[in-house]
Design a protein around this motif. Sequence first.
Motif, short mmCIF file in Angstrom:
data_model
loop_
_atom_site.label_atom_id
_atom_site.label_comp_id
_atom_site.label_asym_id
_atom_site.label_seq_id
_atom_site.Cartn_x
_atom_site.Cartn_y
_atom_site.Cartn_z
N ILE A 1 13.73 -8.26 5.59
CA ILE A 1 13.85 -8.39 3.87
C ILE A 1 12.97 -8.32 3.06
N LEU A 2 11.83 -8.43 3.55
CA LEU A 2 10.40 -7.98 2.66
C LEU A 2 10.04 -7.13 2.79
N ALA A 3 10.04 -6.18 3.69
CA ALA A 3 9.65 -4.10 3.93
C ALA A 3 10.85 -4.04 2.41
N ILE A 4 12.02 -4.37 3.05
CA ILE A 4 12.66 -3.28 1.50
C ILE A 4 12.55 -3.78 -0.11
N PHE A 5 11.44 -5.71 -0.37
CA PHE A 5 11.38 -6.04 -1.38
C PHE A 5 10.20 -4.88 -2.00
N ALA A 6 9.11 -5.15 -1.13
CA ALA A 6 8.47 -4.04 -1.54
C ALA A 6 8.61 -2.94 -1.84
N PHE A 7 9.28 -2.33 -1.35
CA PHE A 7 9.86 -1.00 -1.18
C PHE A 7 9.89 -0.27 -2.89
N ALA A 8 10.84 -1.42 -3.38
CA ALA A 8 12.20 -1.95 -4.63
C ALA A 8 10.91 -1.61 -5.75
N PHE A 9 10.27 -2.72 -5.42
CA PHE A 9 8.87 -3.06 -6.30
C PHE A 9 7.96 -1.50 -6.43
N GLY A 10 7.58 -1.72 -5.21
CA GLY A 10 6.65 -0.34 -5.64
C GLY A 10 7.23 1.09 -6.33
N LEU A 11 8.89 1.39 -6.00
CA LEU A 11 9.63 2.03 -6.57
C LEU A 11 9.65 1.78 -8.43
N ALA A 12 10.11 0.88 -8.38
CA ALA A 12 10.06 -0.17 -10.71
C ALA A 12 8.55 0.68 -10.51
N THR A 13 7.49 0.01 -9.70
CA THR A 13 6.33 0.28 -10.91
C THR A 13 5.86 1.98 -10.74
N PHE A 14 6.27 2.94 -10.05
CA PHE A 14 6.15 4.30 -9.87
C PHE A 14 7.26 4.91 -11.25
N THR A 15 8.39 4.56 -10.92
CA THR A 15 9.35 5.08 -12.32
C THR A 15 8.71 4.67 -13.61
N VAL A 16 7.94 3.26 -13.84
CA VAL A 16 7.57 3.24 -14.72
C VAL A 16 7.09 3.51 -15.05
N TRP A 17 5.53 3.66 -14.19
CA TRP A 17 4.33 4.07 -14.75
C TRP A 17 4.61 5.96 -14.95
N LEU A 18 5.33 6.68 -14.32
CA LEU A 18 5.80 8.19 -14.63
C LEU A 18 7.13 7.91 -15.79
N ALA A 19 7.70 7.36 -16.66
CA ALA A 19 8.43 7.28 -17.47
C ALA A 19 7.43 7.23 -18.41
N HIS A 20 5.97 5.97 -19.03
CA HIS A 20 5.39 6.64 -19.61
C HIS A 20 3.94 7.30 -19.80
N GLU A 21 4.78 8.46 -18.73
CA GLU A 21 3.72 9.64 -18.54
C GLU A 21 4.15 11.17 -18.92
#
Length: 143
Positions: free
Chosen positions: A40-60
């Motif tokens: 469960i913790l690994a899934i949360f880490a992946f989800a937040f990492g993906l959300a962070t990457f998406t927000v960064w890419l959306a700004h770019e």
Amino acid sequence: MNLGGVLKAASLGVSVARNEAKAAIARAVTNAAFAAGVGILAIFAFAFGLATFTVWLAHEIGTVPALGYIALGFLVLTIIVFIVWRVSTREKKPPPRAESPLAAAFNEQPRRAGEEPPPGSAIGSLGVVALVGFLMARQIFRR
């Protein structure tokens, strides 16, 4: 032979086996609980990492293209996993199995009277089992 002693030893062996089985089950349950927590913790880490990457890419490059590229990445990963799954589950021809000695005994011609059965035959095995059973019964019921 003292039957009471044999039964007491058997009872002790059963209780030891029961306690070992309970301990093994408890270890398995503990390991499963920790594995579930880690998963469960690994899934949360992946989800937040993906959300962070998406927000960064959306700004770019903008929101819609960023979400499109993320979806395309997941589509590519899905296709790769599907191909690996199909290749790994492809039916392989099983190696030719040798015929069992018992089946070979039924398929061959009947033996003539007076011939000895081959070593390891079903008749010889039955004879050995009967002899061992007779000797064990004689030891158990000896007074």
